[in-house]
Design a protein around this motif. Structure first.
Motif, PDB file in Angstrom:
ATOM      1  N   UNK A 120       0.711  -1.004   0.153  1.00  0.00           N
ATOM      2  CA  UNK A 120       0.172  -0.297  -0.062  1.00  0.00           C
ATOM      3  C   UNK A 120       0.857   1.279   0.333  1.00  0.00           C
ATOM      4  N   UNK A 121       0.214   2.561  -0.455  1.00  0.00           N
ATOM      5  CA  UNK A 121       0.659   3.572  -0.471  1.00  0.00           C
ATOM      6  C   UNK A 121      -0.545   4.371  -0.286  1.00  0.00           C
ATOM      7  N   UNK A 122       0.367   4.996   1.269  1.00  0.00           N
ATOM      8  CA  UNK A 122      -0.396   6.078   2.001  1.00  0.00           C
ATOM      9  C   UNK A 122      -1.628   6.916   0.897  1.00  0.00           C
ATOM     10  N   UNK A 123      -2.969   7.372   1.022  1.00  0.00           N
ATOM     11  CA  UNK A 123      -3.684   8.315   0.551  1.00  0.00           C
ATOM     12  C   UNK A 123      -4.218   9.189   1.267  1.00  0.00           C
ATOM     13  N   UNK A 124      -4.719  10.231   1.046  1.00  0.00           N
ATOM     14  CA  UNK A 124      -5.086  11.376   1.379  1.00  0.00           C
ATOM     15  C   UNK A 124      -6.158  10.629   2.591  1.00  0.00           C
ATOM     16  N   UNK A 125      -7.281  10.381   1.461  1.00  0.00           N
ATOM     17  CA  UNK A 125      -8.423   9.501   3.071  1.00  0.00           C
ATOM     18  C   UNK A 125      -7.992   9.239   4.091  1.00  0.00           C
ATOM     19  N   UNK A 126      -6.554   8.155   3.695  1.00  0.00           N
ATOM     20  CA  UNK A 126      -6.020   7.599   4.931  1.00  0.00           C
ATOM     21  C   UNK A 126      -6.071   8.527   6.280  1.00  0.00           C
ATOM     22  N   UNK A 127      -5.725   9.748   5.795  1.00  0.00           N
ATOM     23  CA  UNK A 127      -5.354  10.825   6.556  1.00  0.00           C
ATOM     24  C   UNK A 127      -6.849  10.847   7.067  1.00  0.00           C
ATOM     25  N   UNK A 128      -7.316  11.113   7.200  1.00  0.00           N
ATOM     26  CA  UNK A 128      -8.553  10.972   7.653  1.00  0.00           C
ATOM     27  C   UNK A 128      -8.964  10.009   9.190  1.00  0.00           C
ATOM     28  N   UNK A 129      -9.590  11.022   9.791  1.00  0.00           N
ATOM     29  CA  UNK A 129      -9.940  10.509  11.243  1.00  0.00           C
ATOM     30  C   UNK A 129      -8.350  10.378  11.667  1.00  0.00           C
ATOM     31  N   UNK A 130      -8.230   9.108  12.216  1.00  0.00           N
ATOM     32  CA  UNK A 130      -7.220   8.787  13.135  1.00  0.00           C
ATOM     33  C   UNK A 130      -5.877   8.975  12.859  1.00  0.00           C
ATOM     34  N   UNK A 131      -5.888   8.815  11.463  1.00  0.00           N
ATOM     35  CA  UNK A 131      -4.634   9.709  10.639  1.00  0.00           C
ATOM     36  C   UNK A 131      -3.913   8.741  10.339  1.00  0.00           C
ATOM     37  N   UNK A 132      -2.423   9.462  10.021  1.00  0.00           N
ATOM     38  CA  UNK A 132      -1.634   8.421   9.826  1.00  0.00           C
ATOM     39  C   UNK A 132      -0.979   7.512  11.363  1.00  0.00           C
ATOM     40  N   UNK A 133      -1.436   7.518  12.198  1.00  0.00           N
ATOM     41  CA  UNK A 133      -1.025   6.923  13.258  1.00  0.00           C
ATOM     42  C   UNK A 133      -1.256   5.129  13.357  1.00  0.00           C
ATOM     43  N   UNK A 134      -2.754   5.791  12.842  1.00  0.00           N
ATOM     44  CA  UNK A 134      -4.062   4.095  12.702  1.00  0.00           C
ATOM     45  C   UNK A 134      -3.070   3.842  11.121  1.00  0.00           C
ATOM     46  N   UNK A 135      -2.545   4.806  10.329  1.00  0.00           N
ATOM     47  CA  UNK A 135      -2.612   3.858   9.056  1.00  0.00           C
ATOM     48  C   UNK A 135      -0.906   2.496   9.791  1.00  0.00           C
ATOM     49  N   UNK A 136       0.009   3.187   9.927  1.00  0.00           N
ATOM     50  CA  UNK A 136       1.182   3.200  10.474  1.00  0.00           C
ATOM     51  C   UNK A 136       1.190   1.625  11.547  1.00  0.00           C
ATOM     52  N   UNK A 137       0.047   1.961  12.021  1.00  0.00           N
ATOM     53  CA  UNK A 137      -0.277   0.688  12.867  1.00  0.00           C
ATOM     54  C   UNK A 137      -0.691  -0.494  12.075  1.00  0.00           C
ATOM     55  N   UNK A 138      -1.460  -0.159  11.617  1.00  0.00           N
ATOM     56  CA  UNK A 138      -1.984  -1.565  10.402  1.00  0.00           C
ATOM     57  C   UNK A 138      -1.122  -1.774   9.900  1.00  0.00           C
ATOM     58  N   UNK A 139      -0.789  -1.015   8.955  1.00  0.00           N
ATOM     59  CA  UNK A 139       0.778  -0.431   8.042  1.00  0.00           C
ATOM     60  C   UNK A 139       1.855  -0.895   7.701  1.00  0.00           C
ATOM     61  N   UNK A 140       1.986  -0.105   8.454  1.00  0.00           N
ATOM     62  CA  UNK A 140       3.373   0.003   8.231  1.00  0.00           C
ATOM     63  C   UNK A 140       3.604   1.599   8.220  1.00  0.00           C
ATOM     64  N   UNK A 141       5.531   1.661   7.733  1.00  0.00           N
ATOM     65  CA  UNK A 141       6.385   2.841   7.529  1.00  0.00           C
ATOM     66  C   UNK A 141       5.045   3.661   6.470  1.00  0.00           C
ATOM     67  N   UNK A 142       4.911   4.829   6.872  1.00  0.00           N
ATOM     68  CA  UNK A 142       4.674   5.921   5.430  1.00  0.00           C
ATOM     69  C   UNK A 142       4.669   5.284   4.690  1.00  0.00           C
ATOM     70  N   UNK A 143       6.316   5.843   4.787  1.00  0.00           N
ATOM     71  CA  UNK A 143       7.517   5.418   3.359  1.00  0.00           C
ATOM     72  C   UNK A 143       8.408   4.143   3.621  1.00  0.00           C
ATOM     73  N   UNK A 144       8.734   3.652   2.140  1.00  0.00           N
ATOM     74  CA  UNK A 144       9.364   2.334   1.988  1.00  0.00           C
ATOM     75  C   UNK A 144      10.132   2.316   0.963  1.00  0.00           C
ATOM     76  N   UNK A 145      11.304   0.990   1.223  1.00  0.00           N
ATOM     77  CA  UNK A 145      11.656   0.347  -0.365  1.00  0.00           C
ATOM     78  C   UNK A 145      12.422  -0.810  -0.189  1.00  0.00           C
ATOM     79  N   UNK A 146      11.990  -1.280  -1.706  1.00  0.00           N
ATOM     80  CA  UNK A 146      12.074  -2.577  -1.529  1.00  0.00           C
ATOM     81  C   UNK A 146      13.149  -3.113  -2.905  1.00  0.00           C
ATOM     82  N   UNK A 147      14.020  -4.142  -2.961  1.00  0.00           N
ATOM     83  CA  UNK A 147      14.472  -4.563  -4.515  1.00  0.00           C
ATOM     84  C   UNK A 147      13.665  -6.005  -4.759  1.00  0.00           C
TER      85      UNK A 147
END
Length: 340
Positions: A120-147
Motif C-alpha cells: 500500500x501507498x498512503x492516500x489522502x483519505x487514509x489521513x482522515x479520522x485517526x490519520x497517520x498513526x492508525x495507518x502506521x499501526x496497521x500497514x507500517x511505515x508511511x514510506x519504504x523501499x525494496x528491491x
C-alpha cells in the motif's frame, strides 16, 4: 429542578438517558481498545512475494478504490485470476476515512477476493479520522523501499498534497543513490507531481514541491513514476520521465471521456530492464450484488462506524429501556398494585 428530583420523578427517562450516555462512552472505549484488523501488513506481504525470475515479472497497480465496492471487488478478482501477476500495489484512497471499521471492511474485501501479496501507498483519505498513526499501526511505515531483482521500488508519502518533508526528502535521495546499481528505479506516490489536464485542474503537488522532486528524479534517472489522486487514467512524460496516473479502482470517475475515465487496473511487466504498462478495463456490473448493495449489513456497519458488539449493546439498551417504560406505565396506571 434539581438532579435528584428529576431522577425521582422521571426514573424511566433518567434511566434511558443514563444508558445513552453509557453507550456513547462505550463506543469510544471500544473504538480505542478494539483490536486492529491487522499489523505490519506491508512487511508481512513483502515477505510473501516470491519471484521465480527476478528480471522478468509482472505486477499490478491501482488507486482510488473507496467509492464503488462492486468495481473494487471485480478488479481484485480479475487480478487474482491472472496467473501472470505476482503481487499488487494500491496507490491510496482505499477507504473513506482512516478508522478501524473502514480498514476492517477493506481488508475483508482483499482477503476474500485477492490471493496474492498487496502493498500500500498512503492516500489522502487514509489521513482522515485517526490519520497517520492508525495507518502506521496497521500497514507500517508511511514510506519504504525494496528491491526485486534488478528493480528498485520506492514508496513515497505525499498524501497531504504538499510533497515530502525534509526528513523524507533526505531518505529519498539516499534511496536513489543506493539504487544506482539497479537497472530500473520505480517511484510510487499518491498525489501526482503535476495535473496532466492543465488549468483549471490542480489535483497535484504545489509547483515548488513538484519541481524539487522532479529535479531529484531526473538527477538519479528514475525509470517510471506511478501515481493516483485523480479518478482516471493518464500517461505521458514529465521532462523525460514516463509517468502513469491510475485512479480507476472504484471511485466516481471525474469525467465521461472514455480515453481517460474508465474503471481499470494496471498490469505492469518488468522485462530485460524495460517497463511495459497495460491498462485493463474493469467491469462495473453487479451493482445489486452483496458487495455493493445498500442493504449489505457489513457495509452499513462500516459506514456508520458501528461494530457488531456496539450494535448488540444498542439493541440491549432499547429492549431494556422499553421494559422500564412499560413497568413505569403500569405503576402509574395501577399504583395500588405496587403499594401492597
Amino acid at each position: 429542578m434539581k438532579t435528584g428530583v428529576i431522577i425521582r420523578d422521571f426514573p424511566v427517562m433518567s434511566s434511558v438517558l443514563a444508558l445513552i450516555i453509557l453507550l456513547m462512552v462505550g463506543v469510544g472505549v471500544w473504538d480505542y481498545f478494539s483490536p486492529l484488523p491487522c499489523q505490519k501488513w506491508n512487511k508481512r506481504n513483502l515477505k510473501m512475494i516470491h519471484v521465480a525470475d527476478p528480471d522478468n515479472f509482472i505486477f499490478s497497480a491501482f488507486g482510488e478504490s473507496n467509492d464503488t465496492a462492486n468495481v473494487f471487488v471485480n478488479m481484485l478478482k480479475m487480478i487474482d485470476h491472472d496467473p501472470d501477476i505476482l503481487f499488487a500495489v494500491s496507490l491510496g484512497n482505499s477507504v473513506h476515512s482512516g478508522n478501524k471499521e473502514d480498514y476492517r471492511y477493506l481488508l475483508r474485501q482483499i482477503r476474500d477476493n485477492l490471493g496474492m501479496p498487496l502493498l500500500t501507498v498512503v492516500g489522502a483519505h487514509e489521513l482522515k479520522g485517526k490519520g497517520e498513526n492508525l495507518y502506521q499501526d496497521i500497514f507500517g511505515p508511511l514510506y519504504y523501499s525494496f528491491p526485486i531483482g534488478n528493480t528498485w521500488f520506492i514508496i513515497l508519502n505525499d498524501a497531504n498534497g504538499q510533497g515530502v518533508d525534509p526528513e523524507q526528502n533526505r531518505w529519498l535521495e539516499n534511496q536513489l543513490v543506493s539504487s544506482q546499481g539497479y537497472g530500473i528505479r520505480i517511484v510510487f506516490m499518491h498525489v501526482p507531481l503535476f495535473d496532466p489536464r492543465g488549468a483549471p485542474f490542480h489535483e497535484c503537488l504545489p509547483e515548488q514541491s513538484a519541481a524539487g522532486l522532479l529535479k531529484l528524479f531526473q538527477q538519479y534517472r528514475v525509470t517510471h513514476i506511478f501515481a493516483s489522486g485523480i479518478a482516471g487514467l493518464f500517461t505521458g512524460q514529465w521532462q523525460g520521465i514516463p509517468y502513469t496516473i491510475t485512479g480507476g479502482a472504484g471511485s466516481s470517475l471525474s469525467d465521461d471521456d472514455p480515453d481517460h475515465y474508465m474503471f481499470h487496473s494496471l498490469k505492469i511487466n518488468i522485462s530485460n530492464n524495460r517497463i511495459n504498462v497495460e491498462a485493463r478495463p474493469v467491469s462495473d456490473s453487479g451493482r445489486a450484488c452483496k458487495e455493493d448493495s445498500v442493504f449489505d449489513p457489513e457495509k452499513i456497519l462500516s459506514i456508520l462506524s458501528i461494530n457488531i458488539v456496539e450494535m448488540a449493546l444498542f439493541v440491549v439498551a432499547v429492549i431494556l429501556a422499553g421494559g422500564l417504560y412499560r413497568l413505569e406505565t403500569r405503576k402509574r396506571r395501577h399504583p395500588g398494585l405496587h403499594g401492597q
